[in-house]
Design an enzyme around this catalytic site. Structure first.
Site, PDB file in Angstrom:
ATOM      1  N   ASN A 109      27.247  42.303  88.896  1.00  0.00           N
ATOM      2  CA  ASN A 109      28.200  41.964  87.847  1.00  0.00           C
ATOM      3  C   ASN A 109      27.450  41.679  86.553  1.00  0.00           C
ATOM      4  O   ASN A 109      26.295  41.222  86.581  1.00  0.00           O
ATOM      5  CB  ASN A 109      29.007  40.721  88.223  1.00  0.00           C
ATOM      6  CG  ASN A 109      30.020  40.345  87.150  1.00  0.00           C
ATOM      7  OD1 ASN A 109      30.817  41.168  86.715  1.00  0.00           O
ATOM      8  ND2 ASN A 109      29.966  39.108  86.698  1.00  0.00           N
ATOM      9  N   HIS A 111      27.948  39.399  83.046  1.00  0.00           N
ATOM     10  CA  HIS A 111      28.741  38.272  82.548  1.00  0.00           C
ATOM     11  C   HIS A 111      28.310  37.963  81.124  1.00  0.00           C
ATOM     12  O   HIS A 111      27.105  37.906  80.844  1.00  0.00           O
ATOM     13  CB  HIS A 111      28.533  37.048  83.458  1.00  0.00           C
ATOM     14  CG  HIS A 111      29.305  35.849  83.030  1.00  0.00           C
ATOM     15  ND1 HIS A 111      30.652  35.706  83.277  1.00  0.00           N
ATOM     16  CD2 HIS A 111      28.931  34.749  82.341  1.00  0.00           C
ATOM     17  CE1 HIS A 111      31.065  34.559  82.771  1.00  0.00           C
ATOM     18  NE2 HIS A 111      30.044  33.958  82.201  1.00  0.00           N
ATOM     19  N   SER A 138      24.302  38.107  81.095  1.00  0.00           N
ATOM     20  CA  SER A 138      23.551  37.987  82.349  1.00  0.00           C
ATOM     21  C   SER A 138      24.017  39.032  83.350  1.00  0.00           C
ATOM     22  O   SER A 138      25.238  39.221  83.515  1.00  0.00           O
ATOM     23  CB  SER A 138      23.787  36.600  82.981  1.00  0.00           C
ATOM     24  OG  SER A 138      23.505  35.556  82.079  1.00  0.00           O
ATOM     25  N   ASP A 147      30.327  33.672  89.507  1.00  0.00           N
ATOM     26  CA  ASP A 147      29.276  33.745  88.481  1.00  0.00           C
ATOM     27  C   ASP A 147      28.060  32.895  88.842  1.00  0.00           C
ATOM     28  O   ASP A 147      27.339  32.432  87.961  1.00  0.00           O
ATOM     29  CB  ASP A 147      29.838  33.315  87.117  1.00  0.00           C
ATOM     30  CG  ASP A 147      30.999  34.187  86.697  1.00  0.00           C
ATOM     31  OD1 ASP A 147      31.884  33.703  85.994  1.00  0.00           O
ATOM     32  OD2 ASP A 147      31.022  35.356  87.109  1.00  0.00           O
TER      33      ASP A 147
HETATM   34  N1  LIG Z   1      33.593  36.118  94.172  1.00  0.00           N
HETATM   35  C1  LIG Z   1      33.290  36.553  92.926  1.00  0.00           C
HETATM   36  N2  LIG Z   1      34.166  37.326  92.266  1.00  0.00           N
HETATM   37  C2  LIG Z   1      33.861  37.753  91.012  1.00  0.00           C
HETATM   38  C3  LIG Z   1      32.658  37.370  90.388  1.00  0.00           C
HETATM   39  C4  LIG Z   1      31.746  36.559  91.124  1.00  0.00           C
HETATM   40  O1  LIG Z   1      30.648  36.213  90.636  1.00  0.00           O
HETATM   41  N3  LIG Z   1      32.091  36.179  92.386  1.00  0.00           N
HETATM   42  N4  LIG Z   1      32.414  37.740  89.065  1.00  0.00           N
HETATM   43  C5  LIG Z   1      33.641  38.087  88.350  1.00  0.00           C
HETATM   44  C6  LIG Z   1      33.533  38.531  86.938  1.00  0.00           C
HETATM   45  N5  LIG Z   1      33.961  37.412  86.111  1.00  0.00           N
HETATM   46  C7  LIG Z   1      33.011  36.945  85.250  1.00  0.00           C
HETATM   47  O2  LIG Z   1      31.908  37.528  85.092  1.00  0.00           O
HETATM   48  C8  LIG Z   1      35.249  36.837  86.200  1.00  0.00           C
HETATM   49  C9  LIG Z   1      36.359  37.671  86.295  1.00  0.00           C
HETATM   50  C10 LIG Z   1      37.637  37.109  86.401  1.00  0.00           C
HETATM   51  C11 LIG Z   1      37.828  35.735  86.405  1.00  0.00           C
HETATM   52  C12 LIG Z   1      39.217  35.174  86.551  1.00  0.00           C
HETATM   53  O3  LIG Z   1      39.430  33.987  86.352  1.00  0.00           O
HETATM   54  N6  LIG Z   1      40.167  36.046  86.925  1.00  0.00           N
HETATM   55  C13 LIG Z   1      41.559  35.641  87.200  1.00  0.00           C
HETATM   56  C14 LIG Z   1      42.530  36.606  86.543  1.00  0.00           C
HETATM   57  C15 LIG Z   1      42.176  36.820  85.075  1.00  0.00           C
HETATM   58  C16 LIG Z   1      42.936  38.046  84.523  1.00  0.00           C
HETATM   59  O4  LIG Z   1      43.552  38.788  85.323  1.00  0.00           O
HETATM   60  O5  LIG Z   1      42.840  38.250  83.289  1.00  0.00           O
HETATM   61  C17 LIG Z   1      41.820  35.693  88.705  1.00  0.00           C
HETATM   62  O6  LIG Z   1      41.160  36.511  89.405  1.00  0.00           O
HETATM   63  O7  LIG Z   1      42.731  34.962  89.135  1.00  0.00           O
HETATM   64  C18 LIG Z   1      36.722  34.898  86.298  1.00  0.00           C
HETATM   65  C19 LIG Z   1      35.435  35.442  86.182  1.00  0.00           C
HETATM   66  C20 LIG Z   1      34.408  39.132  89.094  1.00  0.00           C
HETATM   67  N7  LIG Z   1      34.749  38.567  90.358  1.00  0.00           N
HETATM   68  N1  LIG Z   2      33.864  37.449  83.489  1.00  0.00           N
HETATM   69  C1  LIG Z   2      33.781  38.884  83.401  1.00  0.00           C
HETATM   70  C2  LIG Z   2      33.681  39.268  81.948  1.00  0.00           C
HETATM   71  O1  LIG Z   2      34.161  38.576  81.067  1.00  0.00           O
HETATM   72  N2  LIG Z   2      33.037  40.434  81.720  1.00  0.00           N
HETATM   73  C3  LIG Z   2      32.910  40.909  80.377  1.00  0.00           C
HETATM   74  O2  LIG Z   2      34.032  41.719  80.068  1.00  0.00           O
HETATM   75  C4  LIG Z   2      33.625  42.637  79.044  1.00  0.00           C
HETATM   76  C5  LIG Z   2      34.046  44.013  79.489  1.00  0.00           C
HETATM   77  O3  LIG Z   2      33.840  44.904  78.439  1.00  0.00           O
HETATM   78  P1  LIG Z   2      33.903  46.482  78.764  1.00  0.00           P
HETATM   79  O4  LIG Z   2      35.176  46.716  79.536  1.00  0.00           O
HETATM   80  O5  LIG Z   2      33.899  47.104  77.386  1.00  0.00           O
HETATM   81  O6  LIG Z   2      32.674  46.815  79.564  1.00  0.00           O
HETATM   82  C6  LIG Z   2      32.092  42.529  78.922  1.00  0.00           C
HETATM   83  O7  LIG Z   2      31.740  41.745  77.802  1.00  0.00           O
HETATM   84  C7  LIG Z   2      31.709  41.812  80.194  1.00  0.00           C
HETATM   85  O8  LIG Z   2      30.514  41.031  80.065  1.00  0.00           O
END
Ligand SMILES: Nc1nc2c(c(=O)[nH]1)N[C@@H](CN(C=O)c1ccc(C(=O)N[C@@H](CCC(=O)O)C(=O)O)cc1)CN2
Ligand SMILES: NCC(=O)N[C@@H]1O[C@H](COP(=O)([O-])[O-])[C@@H](O)[C@H]1O
Length: 215
Positions: A109, A111, A138, A147
């Site tokens: 992933n 972030h 990251s 994360d």
């Molecule tokens: N088990 C894990 N799942 C995910 C990870 C992880 O490290 N462990 N990384 C995320 C990516 N991410 C941040 O980098 C992230 C994505 C989504 C959410 C979140 O709160 N999502 C909500 C819905 C939000 C929406 O639909 O706009 C949810 O799932 O209820 C937090 C962090 C990917 N998954």
């Molecule tokens: N927590 C997950 C998160 O926020 N990810 C972030 O979503 C954007 C996606 O952009 P993209 O669709 O243009 O690649 C990127 O900035 C990525 O780091």
């Protein structure tokens, strides 16, 4: 992974990181993106994939009764492509423990913060509100801790006076598009792996920050 590294990319939006990964293929890079899956039908990343001749599929999480049901369907769709690597590129769903168990060690992933600071969402706004002098992005292995997985690469960008969420996001994006293709190529080349001690590159355990790049 003899010769090539088959990858499936999960997206939810614009797909600029997906585009950087698409553009990184070839030129000796073993990465082969076999499919792009999105939980949102309006994700522009689907257009980017189609333009690159890559298979696409939409699985709308709202069509499933709960997170586990969605993740089960997602795993079934992903496994059709027998991936060596599953890449989250702006995929905005928290993945269930069952999903992570199934792919752990071959699940990356990106972030938009300097983890462990600002886990979760709205990271640029939070960095500004915290008056951070530095921000960044990251790449990490995905574990069930949101994360919280072992870091592979971090790029540090300065927060400049007068920065808005938009100007800061642009500066971070530029670095995302550098570090994600690099981390993925290391994995595709068999140089990067996840061990109980953390992320290992060329046989050396990476520091807690991962490979740190200052811009
Ligand atoms: N088990 C894990 N799942 C995910 C990870 C992880 O490290 N462990 N990384 C995320 C990516 N991410 C941040 O980098 C992230 C994505 C989504 C959410 C979140 O709160 N999502 C909500 C819905 C939000 C929406 O639909 O706009 C949810 O799932 O209820 C937090 C962090 C990917 N998954
Ligand atoms: N927590 C997950 C998160 O926020 N990810 C972030 O979503 C954007 C996606 O952009 P993209 O669709 O243009 O690649 C990127 O900035 C990525 O780091």
């Amino acid at each position: 992974m003899a010769g090539s590294c088959n990858a499936v990319v999960l997206i939810s939006g614009s797909g600029s990181n997906l585009q950087a990964l698409i553009d990184s293929q070839g030129e000796g890079n073993p990465l082969r993106i076999r499919a792009v899956l999105s939980n949102r039908a309006d994700a522009y990343g689907l257009t980017r994939a189609k333009n690159a001749g890559i298979a696409t599929q939409v699985l709308d999480h709202r069509a499933y009764e709960g997170r586990e049901a969605f993740d089960a369907a997602l795993m079934e769709a992903i496994d059709v492509f027998r991936p060596d690597l599953v890449i989250l590129a702006g995929f905005m769903r928290i993945l269930s423990p069952a999903f992570v168990r199934h792919y752990e060690g071959r699940l990356l992933n990106i972030h938009p913060s300097l983890l462990p600071r600002h886990k979760g969402l709205h990271t640029h706004r939070r960095a500004l509100e915290a008056q951070d002098s530095e921000h960044g992005c990251s790449v990490h292995f995905v574990t069930k801790e949101l994360d919280g997985g072992p870091l592979v690469i971090q790029a540090v960008v300065p927060v400049q006076p007068g920065d808005s969420e938009e100007t800061l996001a642009l500066r971070v994006y530029l670095q995302e598009h550098r570090i994600y293709p690099q981390a993925v190529r290391w994995f595709a080349e068999g140089r990067l792996r996840l061990t109980p001690q953390g992320a290992v590159l060329d046989g050396e355990t990476l520091p807690a920050t991962g490979h740190l790049i200052r811009t």
